[in-house]
Design a protein around this motif. Structure first.
Motif, PDB file in Angstrom:
ATOM      1  N   MET A   1       1.127  72.088  15.331  1.00  0.00           N
ATOM      2  CA  MET A   1       0.942  70.652  15.537  1.00  0.00           C
ATOM      3  C   MET A   1      -0.482  70.263  15.140  1.00  0.00           C
ATOM      4  SD  MET A   1       3.484  69.021  16.927  1.00  0.00           S
ATOM      5  CE  MET A   1       3.353  67.944  18.335  1.00  0.00           C
ATOM      6  N   SER A   2      -0.615  69.082  14.570  1.00  0.00           N
ATOM      7  CA  SER A   2      -1.930  68.621  14.130  1.00  0.00           C
ATOM      8  C   SER A   2      -2.343  67.388  14.938  1.00  0.00           C
ATOM      9  CB  SER A   2      -1.858  68.285  12.649  1.00  0.00           C
ATOM     10  OG  SER A   2      -3.151  68.102  12.187  1.00  0.00           O
ATOM     11  N   TYR A   3      -3.565  67.413  15.438  1.00  0.00           N
ATOM     12  CA  TYR A   3      -4.061  66.332  16.309  1.00  0.00           C
ATOM     13  C   TYR A   3      -5.335  65.731  15.729  1.00  0.00           C
ATOM     14  CZ  TYR A   3      -0.733  67.933  19.752  1.00  0.00           C
ATOM     15  OH  TYR A   3       0.436  68.252  20.393  1.00  0.00           O
ATOM     16  N   ASP A   4      -5.627  64.502  16.178  1.00  0.00           N
ATOM     17  CA  ASP A   4      -6.927  63.923  15.813  1.00  0.00           C
ATOM     18  C   ASP A   4      -8.022  64.614  16.626  1.00  0.00           C
ATOM     19  OD1 ASP A   4      -6.169  61.786  13.954  1.00  0.00           O
ATOM     20  OD2 ASP A   4      -5.021  61.053  15.668  1.00  0.00           O
ATOM     21  N   ILE A   5      -7.770  64.746  17.931  1.00  0.00           N
ATOM     22  CA  ILE A   5      -8.792  65.349  18.802  1.00  0.00           C
ATOM     23  C   ILE A   5      -8.130  66.353  19.741  1.00  0.00           C
ATOM     24  CG2 ILE A   5     -10.546  64.887  20.576  1.00  0.00           C
ATOM     25  CD1 ILE A   5     -10.915  62.137  19.367  1.00  0.00           C
ATOM     26  N   ALA A   6      -8.714  67.551  19.832  1.00  0.00           N
ATOM     27  CA  ALA A   6      -8.264  68.532  20.822  1.00  0.00           C
ATOM     28  C   ALA A   6      -9.392  68.724  21.832  1.00  0.00           C
ATOM     29  CB  ALA A   6      -7.929  69.861  20.147  1.00  0.00           C
ATOM     30  N   ILE A   7      -9.042  68.686  23.105  1.00  0.00           N
ATOM     31  CA  ILE A   7     -10.040  68.873  24.172  1.00  0.00           C
ATOM     32  C   ILE A   7      -9.752  70.216  24.823  1.00  0.00           C
ATOM     33  CG2 ILE A   7     -10.880  67.969  26.374  1.00  0.00           C
ATOM     34  CD1 ILE A   7      -9.680  65.196  25.386  1.00  0.00           C
ATOM     35  N   ILE A   8     -10.744  71.072  24.866  1.00  0.00           N
ATOM     36  CA  ILE A   8     -10.552  72.372  25.535  1.00  0.00           C
ATOM     37  C   ILE A   8     -11.082  72.241  26.960  1.00  0.00           C
ATOM     38  CG2 ILE A   8     -11.055  74.849  25.492  1.00  0.00           C
ATOM     39  CD1 ILE A   8     -11.534  74.522  22.447  1.00  0.00           C
ATOM     40  N   GLY A   9     -10.177  72.311  27.935  1.00  0.00           N
ATOM     41  CA  GLY A   9     -10.555  72.181  29.343  1.00  0.00           C
ATOM     42  C   GLY A   9      -9.907  70.954  29.963  1.00  0.00           C
ATOM     43  N   SER A  10      -9.166  71.172  31.040  1.00  0.00           N
ATOM     44  CA  SER A  10      -8.537  70.035  31.730  1.00  0.00           C
ATOM     45  C   SER A  10      -9.135  69.867  33.117  1.00  0.00           C
ATOM     46  CB  SER A  10      -7.026  70.232  31.838  1.00  0.00           C
ATOM     47  OG  SER A  10      -6.752  71.261  32.769  1.00  0.00           O
ATOM     48  N   GLY A  11     -10.463  70.086  33.215  1.00  0.00           N
ATOM     49  CA  GLY A  11     -11.172  69.751  34.452  1.00  0.00           C
ATOM     50  C   GLY A  11     -11.404  68.248  34.462  1.00  0.00           C
ATOM     51  N   VAL A  12     -12.223  67.807  35.422  1.00  0.00           N
ATOM     52  CA  VAL A  12     -12.437  66.367  35.548  1.00  0.00           C
ATOM     53  C   VAL A  12     -13.094  65.804  34.278  1.00  0.00           C
ATOM     54  CG1 VAL A  12     -14.694  66.458  36.737  1.00  0.00           C
ATOM     55  CG2 VAL A  12     -13.111  64.584  37.204  1.00  0.00           C
ATOM     56  N   VAL A  13     -13.914  66.613  33.612  1.00  0.00           N
ATOM     57  CA  VAL A  13     -14.590  66.130  32.394  1.00  0.00           C
ATOM     58  C   VAL A  13     -13.583  65.972  31.250  1.00  0.00           C
ATOM     59  CG1 VAL A  13     -16.323  66.696  30.641  1.00  0.00           C
ATOM     60  CG2 VAL A  13     -16.840  67.046  33.059  1.00  0.00           C
ATOM     61  N   GLY A  14     -12.797  67.038  30.993  1.00  0.00           N
ATOM     62  CA  GLY A  14     -11.806  66.976  29.922  1.00  0.00           C
ATOM     63  C   GLY A  14     -10.790  65.867  30.171  1.00  0.00           C
ATOM     64  N   LEU A  15     -10.376  65.715  31.443  1.00  0.00           N
ATOM     65  CA  LEU A  15      -9.369  64.696  31.762  1.00  0.00           C
ATOM     66  C   LEU A  15      -9.918  63.284  31.593  1.00  0.00           C
ATOM     67  CD1 LEU A  15      -7.637  66.318  34.864  1.00  0.00           C
ATOM     68  CD2 LEU A  15      -6.623  65.936  32.619  1.00  0.00           C
ATOM     69  N   PHE A  16     -11.184  63.090  31.977  1.00  0.00           N
ATOM     70  CA  PHE A  16     -11.779  61.755  31.801  1.00  0.00           C
ATOM     71  C   PHE A  16     -11.931  61.411  30.312  1.00  0.00           C
ATOM     72  CE2 PHE A  16     -13.510  60.744  36.173  1.00  0.00           C
ATOM     73  CZ  PHE A  16     -12.975  59.465  36.207  1.00  0.00           C
TER      74      PHE A  16
ATOM     75  N   ARG B   1      -3.842  60.873  18.130  1.00  0.00           N
ATOM     76  CA  ARG B   1      -3.107  62.000  18.730  1.00  0.00           C
ATOM     77  C   ARG B   1      -4.094  62.932  19.422  1.00  0.00           C
ATOM     78  NH1 ARG B   1       1.807  63.075  18.032  1.00  0.00           N
ATOM     79  NH2 ARG B   1       1.497  65.309  18.008  1.00  0.00           N
ATOM     80  N   VAL B   2      -3.902  63.081  20.728  1.00  0.00           N
ATOM     81  CA  VAL B   2      -4.857  63.846  21.542  1.00  0.00           C
ATOM     82  C   VAL B   2      -4.130  65.007  22.225  1.00  0.00           C
ATOM     83  CG1 VAL B   2      -6.493  63.746  23.471  1.00  0.00           C
ATOM     84  CG2 VAL B   2      -6.230  61.769  21.963  1.00  0.00           C
ATOM     85  N   LEU B   3      -4.780  66.164  22.215  1.00  0.00           N
ATOM     86  CA  LEU B   3      -4.232  67.346  22.888  1.00  0.00           C
ATOM     87  C   LEU B   3      -5.270  67.890  23.869  1.00  0.00           C
ATOM     88  CD1 LEU B   3      -2.205  69.845  23.018  1.00  0.00           C
ATOM     89  CD2 LEU B   3      -3.678  70.885  21.278  1.00  0.00           C
ATOM     90  N   VAL B   4      -4.826  68.261  25.066  1.00  0.00           N
ATOM     91  CA  VAL B   4      -5.704  68.941  26.026  1.00  0.00           C
ATOM     92  C   VAL B   4      -5.174  70.362  26.202  1.00  0.00           C
ATOM     93  CG1 VAL B   4      -6.651  68.966  28.372  1.00  0.00           C
ATOM     94  CG2 VAL B   4      -6.193  66.773  27.238  1.00  0.00           C
TER      95      VAL B   4
END
Ligand SMILES: Cc1cc2nc3c(=O)[nH]c(=O)nc-3n(C[C@H](O)[C@H](O)[C@H](O)COP(=O)(O)OP(=O)(O)OC[C@H]3O[C@@H](n4cnc5c(N)ncnc54)[C@H](O)[C@@H]3O)c2cc1C
Length: 284
Positions: free
Chosen positions: A1-16, A27-30
């Motif tokens: 799958m291809s995303y615009d932005i991938a965030i590594i980490g689903s802590g409060v920072v990644g989730l915000f 398209r965003v992936l966590v």
């Protein structure tokens, strides 16, 4: 799958970050190696919404002030419990009491310019407002808050899911290939592609950065937090410290939104100093 932005980490920072990005048509992936979001450091903190942070001219301090102002709106929107209160910096001896006006002057200049009211309160008012606290007076800083961080994390997650953010939980990032126009993220569950990657891996962010060819060091400290049944104070109670200890993370008596009380974290300061602030506790 291809995303615009991938965030590594689903802590409060990644989730915000994902919460903000969920407002755009991208398209965003966590990705998180834990099977639930917020299972890193974000599951075990004191839930304090801070005001100005030392060093006062830092980016950290600027973001703390801006974040503080946003919290009421976000909490209302996401139905997260929040409670506003003050921090009382307590004078424990005569020396502290003598310098209280000077402390007020400095804090009023630093905090006051961001709209946080600072005032001195005498022993009688301290006793009336906080009968459990042992002190000769205090400097009060308004504008702090405590939040239900469990609700916050789960509501951020729900909002992101409902608004099109994808989550790859139970997925550990183990490598990366940086190409000209995208990044290939290698995980224990296969590859993901993204144009941009945000490193929100908390304690492990230096390890994740290294996978992408970036080098920096984090320093860690260990401390203790005690949680008591029942509310011991109405405000955050911290010892007045004339010489800041660069090693300590702070430490205070903190009321929570659950009606319990936290002491700590200790880290260099020790529970002893925090304990000295209290006349009696539900434990003693
Ligand atoms: C004792 C204590 C008290 C605190 N009290 C407060 C407070 O009152 N107020 C306040 O504002 N802050 C407080 N903090 C700080 C606050 O808790 C943290 O700043 C915050 O939770 C950090 O969130 P984060 O999202 O950066 O990290 P984390 O919540 O740790 O999230 C990082 C995530 O990245 C994931 N991850 C790491 N490596 C990988 C990998 N290779 N692949 C996939 N996933 C990976 C982890 O599984 C984790 O879920 C406190 C901290 C401590 C320790």
């Amino acid at each position: 799958m291809s995303y615009d932005i991938a965030i590594i980490g689903s802590g409060v920072v990644g989730l915000f970050i994902a919460y903000e990005l969920a407002h755009y048509r991208i398209r965003v992936l966590v990705i998180d190696r834990e099977v639930e979001p917020g299972f890193g450091v974000s599951k075990g903190h004191a839930g304090v919404i801070h005001v100005v942070q030392p060093p006062f001219n830092s980016l950290r301090s600027k973001l703390a002030v801006e974040g503080n102002r946003l919290y009421d709106g976000i909490a209302k929107r996401l139905h997260v419990r929040i409670r506003r209160l003050s921090a009382l910096l307590v004078a424990r001896n005569l020396g502290h009491l003598i310098v209280l006006p000077a402390v007020w002057l400095i804090l009023n200049r630093v905090y006051g310019k961001h709209g946080f009211r600072v005032r001195i309160i005498g022993p009688r008012e301290l006793r009336r407002r906080e009968p459990n606290v042992n002190g000769l007076g205090a400097v009060e800083v308004e504008g702090y808050g405590v939040i239900n961080s469990f609700e916050l994390v789960s509501q951020l997650y729900n909002f992101c899911k409902l608004n099109g953010v994808d989550f790859a939980l139970g997925t550990e990032v183990r490598g990366a290939k940086v190409l000209d126009d995208e990044v290939v993220i290698l995980t224990n569950r296969g590859e993901y592609r993204a144009k941009y990657v945000v490193n929100a891996a908390g304690l492990y962010s230096a390890d994740v950065a290294r996978l992408f060819g970036d080098e920096y060091r984090l320093e860690f400290g260990k401390g203790v937090m005690l949680v008591f049944w029942g509310e011991q104070t109405r405000n955050i109670i911290a010892p007045l410290q004339l010489i800041p200890n660069p090693k300590t993370k702070g430490g205070a008596v903190i009321p929570t939104v659950f009606g319990t009380t936290i002491w700590g974290p200790s880290l260099s300061m020790g529970e002893r100093v925090i304990g000295q602030l209290m006349r009696r506790t539900s434990m003693s």
